[in-house]
Structure formats: structure tokens, C-alpha cells
Design an enzyme around this catalytic site. Structure first.
Site, PDB file in Angstrom:
ATOM      1  CG  HIS A 142      -0.120   0.175   2.525  1.00  0.00           C
ATOM      2  ND1 HIS A 142       0.619  -0.850   3.087  1.00  0.00           N
ATOM      3  CD2 HIS A 142       0.065   1.245   3.351  1.00  0.00           C
ATOM      4  CE1 HIS A 142       1.211  -0.422   4.181  1.00  0.00           C
ATOM      5  NE2 HIS A 142       0.888   0.845   4.370  1.00  0.00           N
ATOM      6  CG  ASP A 156       1.631   5.306   4.607  1.00  0.00           C
ATOM      7  OD1 ASP A 156       1.104   4.189   4.490  1.00  0.00           O
ATOM      8  OD2 ASP A 156       2.654   5.507   5.310  1.00  0.00           O
ATOM      9  CG  HIS A 165       5.147   1.156   2.707  1.00  0.00           C
ATOM     10  ND1 HIS A 165       4.661   2.272   2.049  1.00  0.00           N
ATOM     11  CD2 HIS A 165       4.570   1.191   3.940  1.00  0.00           C
ATOM     12  CE1 HIS A 165       3.846   2.945   2.844  1.00  0.00           C
ATOM     13  NE2 HIS A 165       3.761   2.302   3.994  1.00  0.00           N
ATOM     14  NE  ARG A 169       7.846  -5.320  11.885  1.00  0.00           N
ATOM     15  CZ  ARG A 169       7.282  -4.186  11.476  1.00  0.00           C
ATOM     16  NH1 ARG A 169       5.961  -4.038  11.545  1.00  0.00           N
ATOM     17  NH2 ARG A 169       8.011  -3.190  11.012  1.00  0.00           N
TER      18      ARG A 169
END
Length: 331
Positions: free
Chosen positions: A211, A213, A267, A277
């Protein structure tokens, strides 16, 4: 405490043999690892020519990579560690409490997991998140005063950091020197606290699908597990975590504002196989009425408001399950 991914998306996993023929063959295959351009922001306080060299490096990284790392950024490590600790505590609640009881008293649909619009494994996100508009900080209940205080401290400093970098990047673009001051009050931005649980299908499912941002800039604090990848020259590259640095990336709005001088780079995050994580992302956004228009002519994009941009994203997501992004507004 983990979301019931396998139960919710059982049909997608059952259909995997069919879906796999249509999935990205390069999924999870990123042979290269990079250290993003590292900028010491303390140099901005120095005399010419050191300050000008720092400004040049910021612009160059934003132009060539769309991503950069910054140190001496003004956000103390103690502040980051405090928020990371509170973030972990919030995610440790049972899934039902997070999903149904709105334990943090945030706006509706602030707790998110998976992807309700996923039609194939490629669109599934093996992660959960608390999406926190900064206007919601005051709503967080008394039982989470430490979390609320940590969020407020971090977002105040992250906002100042993003504004400073944005003003540097906007130099020589014909943008008013007061543009970000006038159009990006702190309350229009938001924080996303992410958790990526261990995934038994980590070679087939994303932690967060590819995607860009929907912001001017995004400030990211990630742990040392790794998994963030960016697309550069047609190849997915692993971003090596740096415990001392924050990551800043260009968002869609800056790409349009700069007329493609700076690019909003696609990214993604890989799903961890054996460990959880965590990451924090601060999205520097304008008011919904803000008009995004490049002063560089001829402009590649028609002017649009942030509201129009977000409405188009929601329309695309509803129709296809994927975000199209700023290319929707190309002339």
C-alpha cells in the site's frame, strides 16, 4: 488474545490452491536488504553550509527513496519505550474485549484486524491495530491514563517533527510557507498502533498488504523484528531496523503537492512466523477541506480536497478490496 484469523477467513485458506495461481509470485521474496538514508537532524541547528547539506540530503532521500531514517529527531527514547510498553499492554486483552467492548473508548471501528473486504489471501492482513484519531485521546478511559499520556506525549513531538520535515521538503515547490501551519492542525492527524501476531502461514499471507499512505508524511517507530519492505526499481527490499532511528516516508498527498518530485512509495509488512511484531505509525494529515494542488506547472494532478481523496479510497476499497490512491486524480 489473537484475532481468529483462521476461523474468520477459513474459505480463503480452503481456496488457497486456486488463489495461489493468481497471487504475486514474488510474495515474501526480497533478496536485498537496505539501510535507508540516515539523516542526523541535529545538523539543522548548525551554521551554513552544514545545515544546507542536511536539507539537501533530506530532499534527496525523499526524491530517490520516498523513505528516510532520522536520528536526533527530538523524540526521547524513554518516551518511545513508554508508549511501546503501554501499547503491548493494550493488545494483551482478550480478543473479544478489544473487538466488542471498545476497551479504550475510542471512536467506532477504531480496533481493526484482518481485512473484511479480502477476497483472496493476497488481500488478507495478519495484524491487528488501534486506530487513534488525535481527537480521541481525551476519550481514553481512566483505566488507561498511562497509555493516554504516552500517546499524547509522542504525538505532540511526532507532529512537530513531521511539520518541520514537511516544511523543508516544500521549499522551492511554490507552497506557502504557512501551508502546513494553516492546514495541518495537530488534531487532524492520527496514530496507528500495530501488532503482528505469529503467523503459521507467513510465506503466504502479508502482515500488511502492499500500500501507500494517505498522508503528507508518516513517522514510523518499529521494533527490531523486521518485516518492513519497500518497492524500489521493481524489487521488494527489506528495510533493516535501526534501534536509534525513526522512519519517515512520503505519503500520497505530498506526491500530488510536489507534482511527483517526491514519490509515495508502495510498502508492505511481512507476517512474522514465530514472534510478534509491534510498530507505531503517526500519519501527518490535513483537514478534510484542505485543497491539494501543485504549484508546479503543468500539473500532473487535478486539484482535490482531502475529503474527496479519502472518499475515493473508500469507494475503491468497497469495489475492489484494494486502494488505488493518488493515480485516481491524474489529469
Amino acid at each position: 488474545m489473537d484475532p481468529p484469523f483462521l476461523e474468520k477467513y477459513k474459505s480463503l485458506f480452503n481456496d488457497y490452491t486456486i488463489v495461489s495461481k493468481d497471487k504475486d509470485d514474488s510474495l515474501m521474496n526480497a533478496s536485498d536488504e537496505c539501510e535507508l538514508p540516515l539523516i542526523d537532524l541535529q545538523r539543522l541547528t548548525l551554521e551554513y553550509p552544514e545545515r544546507e547539506q542536511c536539507v539537501k540530503e533530506i530532499k534527496q532521500a525523499a526524491s530517490e527513496w520516498g523513505f528516510l531514517q532520522v536520528v536526533n529527531h527530538g523524540i526521547p527514547q524513554e518516551m518511545l519505550k513508554s508508549l511501546q510498553y503501554e501499547q503491548r499492554k493494550a493488545f494483551q486483552h482478550p480478543f473479544r474485549e478489544k473487538a466488542e467492548e471498545n476497551i479504550l473508548n475510542l471512536s467506532a471501528n477504531s480496533y481493526r484486524w484482518g481485512n473484511p473486504r479480502a477476497t483472496c489471501l493476497r488481500q488478507l492482513a495478519w495484524s491487528e491495530a488501534f486506530h487513534v484519531p488525535l481527537t480521541d485521546i481525551s476519550r481514553i478511559g481512566d483505566a488507561y491514563k498511562s497509555l493516554s499520556a504516552s500517546i499524547e506525549a509522542f504525538t505532540t513531538t511526532a507532529n512537530a517533527l513531521a511539520k518541520g520535515v514537511a516544511e523543508i521538503l516544500a521549499e522551492n515547490l511554490g507552497v506557502s510557507s504557512t501551508f502546513f501551519e494553516e492546514n495541518c492542525p495537530e488534531e487532524t492527524s492520527y496514530l496507528r498502533m500495530n501488532r503482528y501476531p505469529p503467523c503459521p502461514f507467513s510465506s503466504e499471507v502479508f502482515g500488511l498488504m502492499p500500500h501507500t499512505d494517505s498522508s503528507f508524511l508518516t513517522v514510523i517507530n518499529q521494533d527490531q523484528i523486521g518485516g518492513l519492505q519497500l518497492l524500489k526499481n521493481g524489487r521488494w527490499i527489506n528495510v533493516k531496523p535501526n534501534p536509534e532511528a525513526l522512519v519517515i516516508n512520503i505519503g500520497d498527498l505530498f506526491q500530488a503537492l510536489s507534482n511527483d518530485v517526491y514519490k509515495s512509495i508502495k510498502h508492505r509488512v511481512l507476517a512474522p512466523q514465530q514472534v510478534e511484531r509491534f510498530s507505531l505509525a503517526f500519519f501527518y494529515c490535513p483537514t478534510y477541506e484542505t485543497v491539494i494542488e501543485s504549484s508546479i506547472k503543468p500539473s500532473k494532478y487535478k486539484e482535490f480536497t482531502f475529503r474527496e481523496f479519502m472518499m475515493q479510497i473508500q469507494s475503491d476499497l468497497k469495489a475492489t478490496g484494494d486502494k488505488v490512491g493518488v493515480s485516481r486524480f491524474l489529469l
